[in-house]
Design a protein around this motif. Sequence first.
Motif, PDB file in Angstrom:
ATOM      1  N   ILE A   1       0.853  -1.183   0.000  1.00 51.28           N
ATOM      2  CA  ILE A   1       0.000   0.000   0.000  1.00 51.28           C
ATOM      3  C   ILE A   1       0.889   1.234   0.000  1.00 51.28           C
ATOM      4  CG2 ILE A   1      -0.130   0.192   2.519  1.00 51.28           C
ATOM      5  CD1 ILE A   1      -3.119   0.955   2.183  1.00 51.28           C
ATOM      6  N   SER A   2       0.391   2.342  -0.471  1.00 52.48           N
ATOM      7  CA  SER A   2       1.175   3.584  -0.466  1.00 52.48           C
ATOM      8  C   SER A   2       1.322   4.099   0.961  1.00 52.48           C
ATOM      9  CB  SER A   2       0.478   4.641  -1.325  1.00 52.48           C
ATOM     10  OG  SER A   2      -0.703   5.078  -0.680  1.00 52.48           O
ATOM     11  N   PRO A   3       2.357   4.900   1.246  1.00 51.08           N
ATOM     12  CA  PRO A   3       2.498   5.477   2.583  1.00 51.08           C
ATOM     13  C   PRO A   3       1.276   6.290   3.003  1.00 51.08           C
ATOM     14  CG  PRO A   3       4.540   5.741   1.365  1.00 51.08           C
ATOM     15  CD  PRO A   3       3.520   5.210   0.393  1.00 51.08           C
ATOM     16  N   GLU A   4       0.682   7.026   2.049  1.00 52.18           N
ATOM     17  CA  GLU A   4      -0.501   7.815   2.364  1.00 52.18           C
ATOM     18  C   GLU A   4      -1.683   6.919   2.739  1.00 52.18           C
ATOM     19  OE1 GLU A   4       1.943  10.229  -0.581  1.00 52.18           O
ATOM     20  OE2 GLU A   4       1.371   8.142  -0.333  1.00 52.18           O
ATOM     21  N   GLY A   5      -1.841   5.818   1.994  1.00 47.64           N
ATOM     22  CA  GLY A   5      -2.930   4.882   2.285  1.00 47.64           C
ATOM     23  C   GLY A   5      -2.744   4.224   3.640  1.00 47.64           C
ATOM     24  N   CYS A   6      -1.518   3.831   3.927  1.00 46.09           N
ATOM     25  CA  CYS A   6      -1.208   3.208   5.221  1.00 46.09           C
ATOM     26  C   CYS A   6      -1.486   4.181   6.364  1.00 46.09           C
ATOM     27  CB  CYS A   6       0.248   2.763   5.235  1.00 46.09           C
ATOM     28  SG  CYS A   6       0.783   2.061   6.813  1.00 46.09           S
ATOM     29  N   ALA A   7      -1.041   5.434   6.197  1.00 46.45           N
ATOM     30  CA  ALA A   7      -1.241   6.448   7.243  1.00 46.45           C
ATOM     31  C   ALA A   7      -2.729   6.703   7.475  1.00 46.45           C
ATOM     32  CB  ALA A   7      -0.534   7.740   6.861  1.00 46.45           C
ATOM     33  N   SER A   8      -3.511   6.691   6.404  1.00 46.64           N
ATOM     34  CA  SER A   8      -4.953   6.912   6.535  1.00 46.64           C
ATOM     35  C   SER A   8      -5.625   5.799   7.337  1.00 46.64           C
ATOM     36  CB  SER A   8      -5.612   6.998   5.155  1.00 46.64           C
ATOM     37  OG  SER A   8      -5.132   8.111   4.434  1.00 46.64           O
ATOM     38  N   ILE A   9      -5.151   4.575   7.132  1.00 45.22           N
ATOM     39  CA  ILE A   9      -5.753   3.421   7.820  1.00 45.22           C
ATOM     40  C   ILE A   9      -5.256   3.295   9.261  1.00 45.22           C
ATOM     41  CG2 ILE A   9      -5.913   0.899   7.834  1.00 45.22           C
ATOM     42  CD1 ILE A   9      -5.726   1.057   4.732  1.00 45.22           C
ATOM     43  N   LEU A  10      -3.934   3.335   9.448  1.00 47.16           N
ATOM     44  CA  LEU A  10      -3.370   3.088  10.778  1.00 47.16           C
ATOM     45  C   LEU A  10      -3.409   4.296  11.705  1.00 47.16           C
ATOM     46  CD1 LEU A  10      -0.253   0.847  10.018  1.00 47.16           C
ATOM     47  CD2 LEU A  10      -2.560   0.166  10.651  1.00 47.16           C
ATOM     48  N   TYR A  11      -3.115   5.471  11.133  1.00 52.01           N
ATOM     49  CA  TYR A  11      -3.047   6.679  11.966  1.00 52.01           C
ATOM     50  C   TYR A  11      -4.278   7.577  11.814  1.00 52.01           C
ATOM     51  CZ  TYR A  11       1.925   5.335  11.878  1.00 52.01           C
ATOM     52  OH  TYR A  11       3.115   4.655  11.958  1.00 52.01           O
ATOM     53  N   ARG A  12      -5.188   7.194  10.913  1.00 53.12           N
ATOM     54  CA  ARG A  12      -6.347   8.033  10.601  1.00 53.12           C
ATOM     55  C   ARG A  12      -5.927   9.432  10.153  1.00 53.12           C
ATOM     56  NH1 ARG A  12     -10.003   3.981  10.809  1.00 53.12           N
ATOM     57  NH2 ARG A  12     -10.169   2.994  12.834  1.00 53.12           N
ATOM     58  N   ASP A  13      -4.739   9.519   9.571  1.00 48.18           N
ATOM     59  CA  ASP A  13      -4.209  10.830   9.184  1.00 48.18           C
ATOM     60  C   ASP A  13      -3.222  10.667   8.034  1.00 48.18           C
ATOM     61  OD1 ASP A  13      -3.258  13.374   8.933  1.00 48.18           O
ATOM     62  OD2 ASP A  13      -2.413  13.521  10.946  1.00 48.18           O
ATOM     63  N   PRO A  14      -3.633  10.962   6.791  1.00 48.82           N
ATOM     64  CA  PRO A  14      -2.728  10.809   5.647  1.00 48.82           C
ATOM     65  C   PRO A  14      -1.495  11.706   5.726  1.00 48.82           C
ATOM     66  CG  PRO A  14      -4.756  11.944   5.008  1.00 48.82           C
ATOM     67  CD  PRO A  14      -4.969  11.417   6.391  1.00 48.82           C
ATOM     68  N   ALA A  15      -1.554  12.741   6.578  1.00 49.58           N
ATOM     69  CA  ALA A  15      -0.401  13.633   6.728  1.00 49.58           C
ATOM     70  C   ALA A  15       0.779  12.922   7.399  1.00 49.58           C
ATOM     71  CB  ALA A  15      -0.796  14.862   7.542  1.00 49.58           C
ATOM     72  N   LYS A  16       0.511  11.753   7.995  1.00 48.78           N
ATOM     73  CA  LYS A  16       1.579  10.994   8.653  1.00 48.78           C
ATOM     74  C   LYS A  16       2.221   9.981   7.706  1.00 48.78           C
ATOM     75  CE  LYS A  16       0.100  11.512  13.443  1.00 48.78           C
ATOM     76  NZ  LYS A  16      -0.193  10.827  14.718  1.00 48.78           N
ATOM     77  N   ALA A  17       2.129  10.257   6.422  1.00 52.08           N
ATOM     78  CA  ALA A  17       2.714   9.358   5.416  1.00 52.08           C
ATOM     79  C   ALA A  17       4.212   9.185   5.615  1.00 52.08           C
ATOM     80  CB  ALA A  17       2.427   9.894   4.020  1.00 52.08           C
ATOM     81  N   ARG A  18       4.893  10.230   6.066  1.00 51.47           N
ATOM     82  CA  ARG A  18       6.337  10.157   6.298  1.00 51.47           C
ATOM     83  C   ARG A  18       6.649   9.077   7.350  1.00 51.47           C
ATOM     84  NH1 ARG A  18      10.191  14.362   5.807  1.00 51.47           N
ATOM     85  NH2 ARG A  18       8.427  15.749   5.396  1.00 51.47           N
ATOM     86  N   ASP A  19       5.884   9.065   8.446  1.00 52.78           N
ATOM     87  CA  ASP A  19       6.090   8.061   9.496  1.00 52.78           C
ATOM     88  C   ASP A  19       5.757   6.666   8.973  1.00 52.78           C
ATOM     89  OD1 ASP A  19       6.726  10.116  11.289  1.00 52.78           O
ATOM     90  OD2 ASP A  19       4.627  10.364  11.885  1.00 52.78           O
ATOM     91  N   ALA A  20       4.700   6.574   8.193  1.00 54.45           N
ATOM     92  CA  ALA A  20       4.305   5.283   7.637  1.00 54.45           C
ATOM     93  C   ALA A  20       5.382   4.725   6.712  1.00 54.45           C
ATOM     94  CB  ALA A  20       2.987   5.422   6.886  1.00 54.45           C
ATOM     95  N   ALA A  21       5.950   5.585   5.892  1.00 58.24           N
ATOM     96  CA  ALA A  21       6.992   5.141   4.954  1.00 58.24           C
ATOM     97  C   ALA A  21       8.175   4.533   5.697  1.00 58.24           C
ATOM     98  CB  ALA A  21       7.449   6.319   4.099  1.00 58.24           C
ATOM     99  N   ASP A  22       8.579   5.160   6.791  1.00 56.92           N
ATOM    100  CA  ASP A  22       9.702   4.627   7.578  1.00 56.92           C
ATOM    101  C   ASP A  22       9.349   3.282   8.196  1.00 56.92           C
ATOM    102  OD1 ASP A  22      11.406   6.765   7.066  1.00 56.92           O
ATOM    103  OD2 ASP A  22      10.652   7.942   8.749  1.00 56.92           O
ATOM    104  N   ALA A  23       8.123   3.155   8.693  1.00 60.90           N
ATOM    105  CA  ALA A  23       7.716   1.931   9.377  1.00 60.90           C
ATOM    106  C   ALA A  23       7.492   0.763   8.421  1.00 60.90           C
ATOM    107  CB  ALA A  23       6.442   2.194  10.171  1.00 60.90           C
ATOM    108  N   MET A  24       7.110   1.052   7.181  1.00 62.49           N
ATOM    109  CA  MET A  24       6.707   0.009   6.237  1.00 62.49           C
ATOM    110  C   MET A  24       7.868  -0.728   5.580  1.00 62.49           C
ATOM    111  SD  MET A  24       3.660   2.180   4.469  1.00 62.49           S
ATOM    112  CE  MET A  24       3.433   1.138   3.042  1.00 62.49           C
ATOM    113  N   LYS A  25       9.083  -0.157   5.662  1.00 57.89           N
ATOM    114  CA  LYS A  25      10.259  -0.797   5.042  1.00 57.89           C
ATOM    115  C   LYS A  25      10.041  -0.996   3.540  1.00 57.89           C
ATOM    116  CE  LYS A  25      12.019  -1.198   9.151  1.00 57.89           C
ATOM    117  NZ  LYS A  25      13.031  -0.230   9.601  1.00 57.89           N
TER     118      LYS A  25
END
Length: 319
Positions: A226-250
């Motif tokens: 999934i894209s970092p934005e999509g992951c952030a929307s699902i896990l953090y309920r905030d697409p603005a946290k895409a940067r954090d998601a990208a780091d966590a997703m490897k």
Amino acid sequence: MSTTYLDFEKPIAELDAKIAELETLSGQKGGPSIKDELNKLKAKSTKQLKDIYSDLSAWRKTQVARHPDRPHLSDYIETIFEDFEELAGDRLFGNDEAIIGGLARFKGRSVVIMGHEKGRTTEKRLKHNFGMAHPEGYRKAVRLMDLAEKFNLPVLSFPDTAGAYPGKGGEERGQAEAIARGTQRGLSLGVPFVTLIIGEGMSGGAIGIAAANTVLMMEHAIYSVISPEGCASILYRDPAKARDAADAMKITAPDLLKTKVIDGVIKEPVGGAHRDPQRAMASAAKALDTALKNLEGLSPQELRRQRRDRFYAIGREIV
């Protein structure tokens, strides 16, 4: 062609603007001789570029993977293949321009190639739906793989997509089933199959044409479910946290190599493939040629077994 600078390249953009200004000044009739100053600034710009790109975060690599000037499938077709003949349509619904495929010659051998095309101009992006394929695109890919097996031709695929098209039309025509069929056909192929992730390899949109014997990635490409934005929307309920998601997703090539999701990383020129596309594509061609040679001589049964074993090995050694 003017260079498009990413946000984190601001210091380089400022230096390059100064260099361009001085070059214009020195080129004028009777202009001052500032050769030494120019050389110093160019050296400084080059060093900054190397320093920045020597340690890119996952989010910055995501930005590089999406760079508008990055080589697309059409560039690879034009540069590293010969005698390309496009084959269109899925023989069921229509032709999907988001996935391009056909016959070509590569390093003296006949091959079947397929991949996502994003388009570079506004007109082309609309034509190719920004590289987001409909079900007929994956059914076209299956048709191409059937053809490859029938005539004993190796398959090369080039995923570069933010994901399969998520609209109503795609769902009505069986998007999930089409992607699953594409994945299954890749796994069952009796001919060599090599994939190169050239930019974004997101979601089932990528794996639908990437279930290969050997999966390679360009150094600054990304690959994920999934894209970092999509992951952030699902896990953090905030697409603005895409940067954090990208780091966590490897999602970067070095991380994916460790978990055996991919089999090799192709080095890009300093500053990314968009700064020297010809050199980047030459490196890619060399790696693809080596990968195909390593699979030559294997029987259909051995190819299927090798492909099965590589996918079973993914993540087995994570501690």
